[in-house]
Scaffold this motif. Sequence first.
Motif, short mmCIF file in Angstrom:
data_model
loop_
_atom_site.label_atom_id
_atom_site.label_comp_id
_atom_site.label_asym_id
_atom_site.label_seq_id
_atom_site.Cartn_x
_atom_site.Cartn_y
_atom_site.Cartn_z
N LEU A 1 0.83 -1.21 0.00
CA LEU A 1 0.00 0.00 0.00
C LEU A 1 0.86 1.26 0.00
O LEU A 1 0.57 2.22 -0.73
CB LEU A 1 -0.91 0.02 1.23
N ALA A 2 1.91 1.26 0.80
CA ALA A 2 2.79 2.43 0.86
C ALA A 2 3.47 2.66 -0.48
O ALA A 2 3.61 3.81 -0.94
CB ALA A 2 3.81 2.27 1.96
N MET A 3 3.89 1.57 -1.14
CA MET A 3 4.56 1.71 -2.44
C MET A 3 3.59 2.23 -3.49
O MET A 3 3.94 3.11 -4.29
CB MET A 3 5.13 0.35 -2.85
N VAL A 4 2.36 1.72 -3.48
CA VAL A 4 1.36 2.21 -4.44
C VAL A 4 1.04 3.67 -4.16
O VAL A 4 0.89 4.47 -5.10
CB VAL A 4 0.09 1.32 -4.38
N ALA A 5 0.95 4.05 -2.89
CA ALA A 5 0.69 5.46 -2.56
C ALA A 5 1.81 6.35 -3.06
O ALA A 5 1.57 7.43 -3.62
CB ALA A 5 0.53 5.60 -1.04
N ALA B 1 2.82 10.02 -9.85
CA ALA B 1 2.04 10.16 -11.09
C ALA B 1 0.95 11.22 -10.97
O ALA B 1 0.23 11.45 -11.94
CB ALA B 1 1.40 8.82 -11.44
N GLU B 2 0.85 11.83 -9.81
CA GLU B 2 -0.17 12.85 -9.54
C GLU B 2 -1.57 12.32 -9.82
O GLU B 2 -2.41 12.99 -10.40
CB GLU B 2 0.11 14.12 -10.34
N SER B 3 -1.81 11.10 -9.35
CA SER B 3 -3.10 10.47 -9.55
C SER B 3 -4.05 10.84 -8.42
O SER B 3 -3.62 11.17 -7.31
CB SER B 3 -2.92 8.94 -9.60
N PRO C 1 -6.31 8.46 -1.12
CA PRO C 1 -6.86 7.26 -0.46
C PRO C 1 -5.80 6.21 -0.14
O PRO C 1 -5.88 5.52 0.89
CB PRO C 1 -7.86 6.71 -1.48
N MET C 2 -4.80 6.10 -0.98
CA MET C 2 -3.73 5.12 -0.72
C MET C 2 -2.89 5.54 0.49
O MET C 2 -2.45 4.69 1.27
CB MET C 2 -2.83 4.96 -1.94
#
Length: 177
Positions: free
Chosen positions: A84-88, A94-96, A101-102
């Motif tokens: 989760l931390a890596m995806v966040a 990527a400024e998504s 939420p992540m």
Amino acid sequence: MLMGTAERSGAPADEDATEVTAPAVPEAPDRDIPVTGPEPRASERQPVYRPLWREEPARRRRLPDPVRTAAVRAVLVVAVTLILAMVAFLCTLAESWLAFPMVLGSVAGTVVATWGVLDVWVTRQVWNQRHGVVSEPSSTARSVRRERRRARRQARAAERGQGRIGRRGGAGQLSHS
């Protein structure tokens, strides 16, 4: 025609076979030196038993079941939290819109992972306390206890000595001379 692994390596196709025959040509200790002497015939070869692995005794005792399950749970929670931390982090780069939420999910995951690790520690302590794991005190604790015992013994001996002197009678005389 396709060949399986057993045919390619020359191993017996039967899975229950535990014997392997010695090579047809005896091998010298050094591969550069040819082997001298008569070659054994196929009927003279001795079967050689080679175990697949060697059993070694365990270095440490196995963890008790409750402690092991708590440890597995903690490892899984920590792994999910790291993902989760890596995806966040990647969503933030990527400024998504998914970044916020992540980040919230990874903060919650950190709290849960901390709980999981503490759960392993507490479960281990409770197991040790309930099942009487032998603990050996350290040498410093042992020496402190020895000193206390020695001081108590000396205090009791001095107290007994004072009691004897008082019972003898006389006006403070220590001897009858």
